[in-house]
Scaffold this active site. Structure first.
Site, mmCIF file in Angstrom:
data_model
loop_
_atom_site.group_PDB
_atom_site.id
_atom_site.type_symbol
_atom_site.label_atom_id
_atom_site.label_comp_id
_atom_site.label_asym_id
_atom_site.label_seq_id
_atom_site.Cartn_x
_atom_site.Cartn_y
_atom_site.Cartn_z
ATOM 1 N N CYS A 2 0.789 -1.258 -0.084
ATOM 2 C CA CYS A 2 -0.062 -0.081 0.050
ATOM 3 C C CYS A 2 0.933 1.211 -0.080
ATOM 4 O O CYS A 2 2.029 1.320 -0.160
ATOM 5 C CB CYS A 2 -1.028 0.120 1.205
ATOM 6 S SG CYS A 2 -1.950 -1.597 1.433
ATOM 7 N N ASP A 106 -4.422 -8.379 8.150
ATOM 8 C CA ASP A 106 -3.389 -8.462 9.148
ATOM 9 C C ASP A 106 -3.269 -7.064 9.946
ATOM 10 O O ASP A 106 -2.895 -6.885 11.268
ATOM 11 C CB ASP A 106 -2.072 -8.905 8.785
ATOM 12 C CG ASP A 106 -1.856 -8.114 7.515
ATOM 13 O OD1 ASP A 106 -2.675 -7.699 6.685
ATOM 14 O OD2 ASP A 106 -0.625 -7.617 7.312
#
Length: 688
Positions: A2, A106
């Site tokens: 990301c 996560d």
């Protein structure tokens, strides 16, 4: 995985409206959208003093992983780049403590770890990551980077605001006015320390946690660092135990990195590092499915004989039964990708290695993969570079007492060290200066006399590149001392006192100085330019800590031949640990450095024919473009350019001459100046 951005307006600074801050975050995210093309999101506090932005490459928890993430009370918020391994176990433990999770990702464990463990939360994370977390109750912002610096994270204080982003190019939309940091360029801060090419913009160091208060107080603290055993204390373990311990942790590291909700591939070169990862991954997958295959991706250069790792990688893929993919770029392909690779890495380059990686990751993306496992970091952890060998030989290794290990006497070590240091030092592919074992003695003494930092210090521009005001203002750039000064005082003391063996000091320098640059500018940034996440298994911190604890002579292993001559085998324990998973060819093969060889032009008595590289440099490294930088000396650059364009002799290793590397470095900075819209530097404006 990301990209992220964040803003925090300190108390003394009037904040914008919530709409304007949200708009700025979205514009910032647009510049790094390739890092996370699957979704994007922002969060802005009610008073518009804090804003978080995120673009997502969905890999785990595909359906409900939109960020920024918030807790159920709406008081703790975060954005995360990267992966937290073993998160399922942590999540179960947190749920037992009362945590309620809203997603399957996560990343969400970050919020709940913070809520249960306060500022100790970061020590419980395992993986490669960068994050920003804001606690609105305490009005505290935290930002951190993983232990090895795999994921990038930049910050600056600008106009009473803290600005944070995954890449430099995301900062201007948040309000940064880019300016050249010519002192950093002169001293190569981008490679050696936490500076960048932009004035006032720094990297959060690997293994550090940044804290920012509403008062405007910012401080950085280390939450993790490398450590090595006392050089004089014998290790009680047998070599067999050490090999088994390394093997178990390598398998665990690969197993953790195979966890994904999307397909995973492996970068496969012709060396032991990536081949070990591919072999271990295949073995793990076949525990459940004997017919399982991995997909491998290799950068090859046919026609360059010993420089082409493609044939070796093909043989490894055949041994593993893998689906092998080859990418074989031409010089034209590499040249055309060069400036784009610079733009994504935001760093000066002196070769085409990064362009090759950019083309490779593009091919991986086009084949439908989002995740690749890599062998990066093994050299810096296990002792794989040739310049580690002299530092290994500088002191005896009393820590290795296993009778199966035969070590040279002090006299034999001295002979071999003298032989190495009496021959011309090898020139690294990125070097802009000649390496020397004899100069900068004072700087080397600060680290116990090792020569490894001098090898890295060869990555420095000549002072003549700069207009006279710059060397006069900032002094001579001595790379070895700058590297030493940038290290933790604890490490310098352990080195100078001899508490650490010289090899371990060298490994520390490699881990702390050049590896973070390699991981970012030669790895993560080039993969995510094409929306691909790389996972370097050898940098799992549990594995790194274990290998750090081992004695020097199982990393660099002395070997005596039948004539009594001593040589050294690099990464010996890695070879032994990986032996069940690789071919005998790879087990015995010596280290080959990643290279992107360039073709030689045909020449005539009248004039050498220009290659694509020559055409690129002729067209882009012009008087107008160089003088637009403001800090560069055109007459010096013109001399380099004329010499290169008229050259008739070329390096035999397929690489580039130092002059060509320097020109590529100048072209890199021309490219970044144009694309980041950095105004020309001037002595007067530099002090404003």
């Amino acid at each position: 995985m990301c990209g992220l951005t964040a803003v925090y307006y300190a108390q003394a600074s009037p904040p914008p409206s919530t709409a304007n801050l949200g708009s700025a975050l979205n514009k910032s995210l647009e510049t790094i959208k390739y890092r996370g093309p699957d979704s994007s999101g922002t969060w802005v506090s009610d008073d518009a003093r804090v804003g978080l932005g995120h673009v997502r490459l969905s890999i785990i928890g595909l359906a409900n992983g939109l960020q920024p993430l918030s807790d159920e009370s709406g008081t703790v918020h975060c954005v995360v780049n990267g992966e937290f391994y073993g998160f399922e176990k942590i999540r179960t433990e947190l749920e037992a403590k009362g945590s309620v999770f809203a997603t399957e990702t996560d990343s969400e464990i970050l919020i709940h770890l913070y809520k249960h463990y306060s500022v100790n939360f970061v020590q419980r994370l395992r993986g490669e990551f960068a994050f920003v977390l804001y606690d609105s109750t305490r009005q505290l912002l935290f930002a951190a980077r993983d232990r090895s610096g795999i994921k990038p994270l930049y910050y600056t204080l600008s106009g009473g605001r803290l600005l944070i982003a995954s890449e430099l190019k995301a900062l201007p939309a948040l309000g940064l006015e880019p300016k050249w940091d010519v002192e950093s360029i002169l001293q190569m801060g981008e490679y050696f320390d936490d500076r960048t090419i932009l004035k006032g913009v720094q990297k959060i160091p690997p293994g550090y946690l940044l804290t920012f208060r509403r008062s405007g107080h910012l401080f950085l603290r280390s939450y993790w660092d490398h450590n090595y055993p006392d050089a004089a204390v014998p290790d009680p373990r047998t070599v067999e135990e050490m090999v088994q311990g390394a093997r178990e942790r390598m398998i665990e590291a690969v197993r953790l990195r195979l966890r994904s909700d999307v397909p995973v591939a492996v970068y496969l070169s012709g060396g032991i590092d990536s081949s070990s990862v591919a072999g271990i991954a295949t073995s793990i997958l076949r525990e459940k499915n004997p017919e399982a295959k991995i997909s491998t991706f290799t950068l090859g250069f046919p026609g360059t004989k010993d420089l082409d790792e493609g044939p070796s990688a093909r043989r490894t893929a055949e041994f593993l039964g893998a689906d092998a993919h080859m990418v074989e770029p031409s010089e034209k392909d590499l040249v055309e990708a060069f400036e784009e690779s610079v733009w994504h890495a935001e760093s000066p380059y002196f070769a085409f290695n990064a362009a090759g990686k950019l083309l490779l990751s593009k091919f991986v993306h086009n084949q439908g993969y989002k995740v690749v496992l890599t062998g990066e970091g093994a050299d810096e952890t296990f002792g794989g570079y040739i310049f580690f060998i002299p530092d290994y030989l500088r002191a005896p290794d009393p820590a290795t007492r296993d009778p199966v290990v035969s070590l040279p006497t002090d006299a034999e070590r001295a002979v071999l060290l003298h032989k190495i240091e009496s021959t011309p030092a090898p020139v690294a592919q990125l070097a802009l200066q000649q390496m020397s074992y004899t100069d900068q003695a004072e700087a080397r003494s600060v680290l116990g006399g090792i020569s490894t930092p001098r090898s890295w210090a060869a990555i420095l521009f000549d002072a003549e590149l700069f207009v006279p005001e710059i060397p006069w203002a900032f002094g001579k750039a001595e790379g070895t001392m700058m590297i030493a000064q940038g290290l933790e005082p604890r490490a310098r003391e352990n080195a100078a006192s001899g508490k650490w063996h010289p090899l371990h000091t060298s490994l520390y320098v490699g881990q702390k100085v050049i590896l973070p640059w390699l991981l970012s500018a030669m790895g993560e940034r080039l993969e995510l330019a094409n929306s691909v996440e790389s996972r370097p298994a050898f940098l799992d911190h549990a594995l790194v800590e274990y290998v750090n604890s081992l004695p020097p002579s199982v990393k660099v292993r002395p070997v005596q031949d039948e004539n009594g001559e001593w040589t050294c085998t690099e990464k010996w324990i890695l070879r032994e640990a990986a032996r069940p998973f690789v071919t005998d060819e790879l087990y015995r093969r010596r280290k080959m450095h990643y290279n992107t060889p360039i073709a030689r032009p045909s020449t005539s008595p009248a004039k050498p024919a220009l290659t694509p590289l020559g055409i690129l440099l002729q067209n882009r490294v012009t008087k107008e473009n160089v003088e637009r930088l403001g800090w560069a000396n055109w007459s010096y650059v013109e001399g380099l350019l004329n010499e290169f364009l008229g050259a008739t002799e070329w390096p035999t290793d397929g690489g580039l001459s130092m002059g060509a590397r320097k020109l590529l470095g100048v072209l890199s900075l021309i490219t970044l100046g144009e694309r980041l819209q950095i105004p020309a530097w001037s002595p007067r404006k530099a002090h404003l």
